[in-house]
Scaffold this active site. Structure first.
Site, PDB file in Angstrom:
ATOM      1  N   PHE A 149       7.974   2.028  -0.769  1.00  0.00           N
ATOM      2  CA  PHE A 149       8.936   2.255   0.314  1.00  0.00           C
ATOM      3  C   PHE A 149       9.651   3.609   0.241  1.00  0.00           C
ATOM      4  CE2 PHE A 149       8.805  -2.472   0.053  1.00  0.00           C
ATOM      5  CZ  PHE A 149       8.286  -2.714   1.307  1.00  0.00           C
ATOM      6  N   HIS A 186       9.047  -9.223   5.971  1.00  0.00           N
ATOM      7  CA  HIS A 186       8.817  -7.814   5.626  1.00  0.00           C
ATOM      8  C   HIS A 186       9.712  -6.929   6.500  1.00  0.00           C
ATOM      9  CE1 HIS A 186       6.665  -3.989   5.147  1.00  0.00           C
ATOM     10  NE2 HIS A 186       6.177  -4.521   4.036  1.00  0.00           N
ATOM     11  N   TYR A 234       2.273   4.790   1.376  1.00  0.00           N
ATOM     12  CA  TYR A 234       2.218   5.459   2.683  1.00  0.00           C
ATOM     13  C   TYR A 234       0.984   6.362   2.719  1.00  0.00           C
ATOM     14  CZ  TYR A 234       7.218   4.222   3.146  1.00  0.00           C
ATOM     15  OH  TYR A 234       8.417   3.562   3.231  1.00  0.00           O
ATOM     16  N   ASP A 252       0.858  -1.181   0.000  1.00  0.00           N
ATOM     17  CA  ASP A 252       0.000   0.000   0.000  1.00  0.00           C
ATOM     18  C   ASP A 252       0.897   1.234   0.000  1.00  0.00           C
ATOM     19  OD1 ASP A 252      -2.747   0.370   0.067  1.00  0.00           O
ATOM     20  OD2 ASP A 252      -2.839   0.674   2.227  1.00  0.00           O
TER      21      ASP A 252
END
Length: 221
Positions: free
Chosen positions: A79, A188, A68, A66
């Protein structure tokens, strides 16, 4: 067919997706969301991961989930954050592992354009999100679209490094053939799971060793 502002090479590769009913419904949903509230990233950056990483230069695929959802964070690359924005925890952990693995200094900017421009596709599974509402644009069609992206890469390119961090990314990347690519899997990089294998995974040096072995230039992480 909806007019999609995406790099021309990707537009040609993905043109069939843009004509499908699910994509038309997705466009309608996304437009309505931008019209009635704050949505990230900025509209011009929805397909920025593709604009920054031409298909013919693609060497590495990193899959996020998703964007941020805090103000000023999402910039269209998974990221990554724009210049001057504080590093979110997952990005801090990624850059720490890069440093530990390759010796590269931790940069002052969390903008990962430099990776994308070297052939790293920083692909979120869902490309938009409502402010402060993680997962708010999930299950509206983005996943089907980005599955098609991964499938297109898997069918048309060999010698790609897939960095699959966490179960979600591993499921999404499972279409890639491990006999024709390098598939790297670990936990993760979020604070909840980073100590379950992300730290010490050495994915960045492994990626470069593989790229060297097939005659491709390394990524300067």
């Amino acid at each position: 067919m909806a007019e999609v502002r995406i790099a021309s090479d990707w537009k040609e590769l993905l043109k069939e997706e843009f004509t499908k009913p699910y994509f038309e419904e997705l466009v309608t949903f996304v437009r309505s969301e931008y019209a009635k509230g704050v949505v990230y990233p900025a509209g011009r950056n929805i397909f920025r991961a593709f604009d920054k990483c031409p298909f013919d230069k693609l060497k590495v695929v990193i899959i996020g989930q998703d964007p941020y959802h805090g103000p000023g964070q999402a910039n269209g690359l998974c990221f990554s954050v724009s210049e001057g924005v504080a590093f979110p925890p997952s990005l801090q952990n990624i850059l720490r592992e890069v440093c530990d693995d390759t010796g590269a200094a931790i940069p002052t900017s969390g903008e990962l354009d430099r990776w994308a421009e070297q052939g790293v596709l920083l692909l979120n599974a869902v490309l938009t999100v409502r402010e402060h509402a993680a997962g708010s644009h999930a299950k509206h069609g983005w996943e089907q679209f980005t599955d098609a992206v991964v499938r297109t890469i898997a069918e048309r390119k060999d010698g790609v490094v897939y960095m699959l961090w966490g179960n979600y990314a591993q499921r999404k990347g499972s279409i890639a053939d491990p006999t024709r690519n390098l598939i790297l899997k670990t936990a993760h990089p979020s604070p909840l799971s980073v100590y379950r294998g992300f730290f010490g995974c050495k994915h960045f040096s492994q990626a470069n060793a593989y790229l060297r072995s097939i005659g491709k230039s390394e990524i300067i992480w």
